[in-house]
Design an enzyme around this catalytic site. Structure first.
Site, PDB file in Angstrom:
ATOM      1  N   HIS A 180       0.815  -1.206   0.000  1.00 54.65           N
ATOM      2  CA  HIS A 180       0.000   0.000   0.000  1.00 54.65           C
ATOM      3  C   HIS A 180       0.852   1.260   0.000  1.00 54.65           C
ATOM      4  CE1 HIS A 180      -4.210  -1.617   1.008  1.00 54.65           C
ATOM      5  NE2 HIS A 180      -3.475  -2.599   0.495  1.00 54.65           N
ATOM      6  N   HIS A 222      -1.843 -12.352  -2.620  1.00 56.63           N
ATOM      7  CA  HIS A 222      -2.847 -13.051  -1.827  1.00 56.63           C
ATOM      8  C   HIS A 222      -2.467 -14.493  -1.525  1.00 56.63           C
ATOM      9  CE1 HIS A 222      -6.074  -9.985  -3.325  1.00 56.63           C
ATOM     10  NE2 HIS A 222      -5.204  -9.462  -2.488  1.00 56.63           N
TER      11      HIS A 222
END
Length: 725
Positions: free
Chosen positions: A99, A267
């Site tokens: 992020h 993920h």
């Protein structure tokens, strides 16, 4: 006497708003005022480091292996105040690094990990960054130990790298060298919305056409890094989501293969957190009370349990073994059918159909109980979209291929805004030149500079031709991601040679004369272009009655087509250049606003903008030889005439229907000059006028010449990272 009085004066002793800024800023009183703040950020007054501190030198002294070892060690040292999922902070640190880097967008090069901007508002309080304040606090002991040489920006990305390494992935590499900023980046436009996660329609010309997302944005909502994990506008539809995934990753310079690799590899480890009702979660860090000490998103249900943490509101892991980098993501994605459901927090997510408990991940809090895994709408897009499906099927069948593709894409994601390899330090810098790093070979330094200058001076090229060619070559530099600039001489390659702003016919003529000079003398074409600008500037200085040495540093190299990712250079094309009084088209924003945007990317201050623009005007460097703003009868000479005549009250100024202006003699009404708003703003804006008046003074002719040369040299050397110790 009033009990609140001081020395007989009533009222509070503190100037409310005075020590935190004006309570009504200029732009609140006058919304159309030109805001120069983007040119005044990150200055010496905001930087706590000593004036002689050199971060590059400090980085070289780091014990790189010790730093890496300490980061890796803390990943499995679970803290009571924020316990690690399954005893491993890897997933959290990967999300922090992701992020931090993921705010980068290719269109203007802004955002990204360099600078550690995620520490400040608004990013530190974006909904998408919920609970990453905890990740940064977990890293504090390492930052504290290694001090100045280890920037937050480096540490944040390193934590993600070490997390992957500790969970079984060999990273492609890592480069130290990012330098921290000390306040939020005011120059980044994140969108016009006034609320987090506002409906996406306001960002698109047509929400059904993902390519209509407003430039330069890449995220689909205010407060998100990429796409909405629940689906477009929170409505699950993987096929539709895939189109937005493709567009938003493309705006980060990622192709379909890199996008799929990042989605699947990101993920493969960790989990999402939404086991607690979102309504019970407290405010973000910037709104939190003092006693929370920088923490936001207070969770009254947390109780020291990793299983009760809150981030996105989606709940669950993507794989059976979330602390191992393996192929479990593909096993789940392709071996099960998935159905739509909701998390305990009320977020849309996908659950596997008929998965036995033996194949599920266990509770992150350590109870050992089987927990239902999940997929987001973006994950399901990897299965539903035919292009992504084909790529992911290849990954699933070839683990080595998947690992290598992901490692390279992760490296690109986390290093994209560092510029060329010369800015990387440490033992893990890859030796391979990567096309997205805009590689440039080393240039010669042992040629006779004076001989080259003499040949340029005798070439028959005008000073204006030489100056504008050098300027156009250098003005593409973006400090945001350290791309562009004169080094590499890419102005002679596609697509730059054909850009309207570079006057292709004139450019071809100039290059046709300068390139043989480079070949004859052993200098690079890039050096000859810049040196030509210096020769032209020296001629203009002489014509203006000034004698100032124009510094020059040889060593630029010449890139070729094989070193140039043509499509990625399209975003560097200037659509306006206020310094040359040119716009490619009419735009919603003013010429002066585009001037400031360009100047900020080039790293210029307001004073430097002023001196450069005024000097380029009187030299006659306008695009196409246009006469707007050429306030002088001595065109070609570097003089202060632009400022003298701009501030001369014997003139009057008159708007025309086409948006330009006439400058007339106040007494006779005679038209003396014409101008654009990019000229007259230096007389109308109070701050810019204060600088213009300095150069209009009778005692500052020499100062003007010195300042112009200094600012010119700064632009020419902006991409010479090899000149910085």
């Amino acid at each position: 006497m009033d009990g609140n009085s001081i020395h007989g004066m009533g009222g509070c002793p503190v100037n409310h708003g005075g020590n935190t800024g004006m309570d009504k800023p200029v732009t609140k009183w006058w919304p159309n005022a030109l805001n120069l703040d983007i040119l005044h950020q990150h200055g010496a007054r905001t930087n706590p480091m000593d004036a002689d501190y050199n971060h590059r030198e400090a980085v070289k002294g780091l014990d790189f292996e010790a730093v890496k070892a300490d980061v890796k060690a803390l990943l499995t040292e679970s803290q009571d105040w924020w316990p690690a999922d399954w005893g491993h902070y890897g997933g959290l640190m990967i999300r922090l690094a992701w992020h931090s880097a993921g705010s980068y967008r290719m269109q203007d090069g802004r955002g990204g990990a360099a600078g550690g901007n995620i520490r400040f508002a608004p990013l530190n309080s974006w909904p998408d960054n919920a609970s990453l304040d905890k990740a940064r606090r977990l890293l504090w002991p390492v930052k504290k130990k290694y001090g100045n040489a280890l920037s937050w920006a480096d540490l944040i990305i390193l934590s993600g790298n070490m997390a992957y390494e500790s969970m079984g992935l060999k990273p492609f590499g890592f480069g130290f060298g990012r330098e921290d900023i000390w306040g939020p980046e005011k120059d980044v436009y994140w969108g016009s919305e006034d609320e987090w996660l506002a409906p996406s329609e306001g960002r698109y010309g047509d929400l059904e056409d993902a390519s209509t997302l407003e430039n330069p944005l890449s995220a689909v909502h205010m407060g998100l890094i990429y796409v909405n994990p629940e689906g477009v506008n929170g409505q699950p539809d993987p096929a539709r989501t895939a189109l937005h995934v493709r567009e938003t990753f493309a705006r980060m310079a990622m192709n379909d293969e890199e996008t799929a690799a990042l989605t699947c590899g990101g993920h493969t480890v960790g989990k999402a957190h939404g086991a607690t009702a979102e309504l019970s979660i407290g405010v973000e860090p910037e709104a939190a009370p003092y006693e929370q000490q920088g923490f936001g998103w207070h969770n009254p249900d947390h109780g020291g349990s990793a299983a009760k943490s809150f981030t996105s509101g989606i709940e669950g892991a993507w794989t059976k073994h979330p602390t191992q980098f393996d192929m479990g993501y593909f096993d789940y994605l392709f071996n099960y059918e998935w159905e739509l459901t909701k998390s305990p927090a009320g977020a849309w997510q996908w659950a596997p159909v008929d998965m036995p408990d033996s194949e599920k991940p266990v509770d992150a809090g350590g109870s050992g109980a089987a927990q239902m895994p999940m997929m987001t709408d973006a994950d399901m897009a990897m299965k539903v979209d035919p292009i992504y499906n084909e790529i992911c099927q290849r990954f699933a069948k070839d683990e080595a291929y998947f690992r290598d593709t992901f490692a390279r894409a992760w490296f690109k994601l986390t290093h994209r805004d560092m510029g060329p390899r010369v800015n990387y330090y440490g033992p893990d810098v890859p030796a391979e030149d990567l096309i997205w790093q805009d590689p440039i070979p080393a240039g010669a330094t042992d040629y006779d500079v004076d001989a080259v200058k003499a040949k340029i001076a005798d070439s028959g090229l005008s000073a204006v031709d030489l100056i504008t060619t050098a300027w156009d070559s250098a003005r593409t530099f973006r400090g945001s991601d350290k791309r562009g600039g004169a080094n590499g001489a890419r102005i002679r390659l596609a697509p730059q040679k054909d850009w309207a702003g570079n006057e292709p016919q004139r450019l071809a003529k100039v290059l046709g004369i300068l390139e043989p000079i480079a070949a004859e003398t052993g200098a690079s074409i890039a050096d000859v272009i810049v040196l030509g600008g210096n020769v032209g500037l020296e001629q203009a200085l002489k014509a203006g009655g000034q004698s100032v040495d124009v510094p020059f540093a040889p060593g630029r190299g010449d890139a070729d087509d094989a070193m140039t990712e043509t499509e990625s250079f399209d975003v560097l094309e200037p659509v306006a250049d206020g310094f040359r009084n040119w716009k490619k088209d009419e735009y919603a924003v003013s010429a002066e606003e585009m001037l400031l945007d360009r100047a900020q990317l080039m790293g210029l201050t307001a004073a430097e903008v002023t001196v450069l623009l005024g000097g380029l005007r009187v030299i006659g460097a306008n695009h196409g030889g246009a006469k707007h703003g050429v306030f002088t009868d001595r065109e070609g000479a570097l003089t202060t005439d632009f400022f003298v005549n701009l501030t001369d009250m014997s003139n009057s100024w008159h708007p025309l229907d086409d948006g330009t202006y006439e400058i007339r003699d106040r007494a006779s009404g005679e038209i003396k000059w014409t101008a654009t708003s990019a000229d007259l703003v230096f007389g109308s804006n109070s701050i810019l006028r204060s600088y213009a008046e300095v150069y209009a003074q009778d005692d500052n002719h020499e100062k003007f010449a010195r300042d112009f040369v200094a600012a010119w040299t700064k632009v020419m050397n902006a991409d010479r990272f090899d000149l910085v110790a």
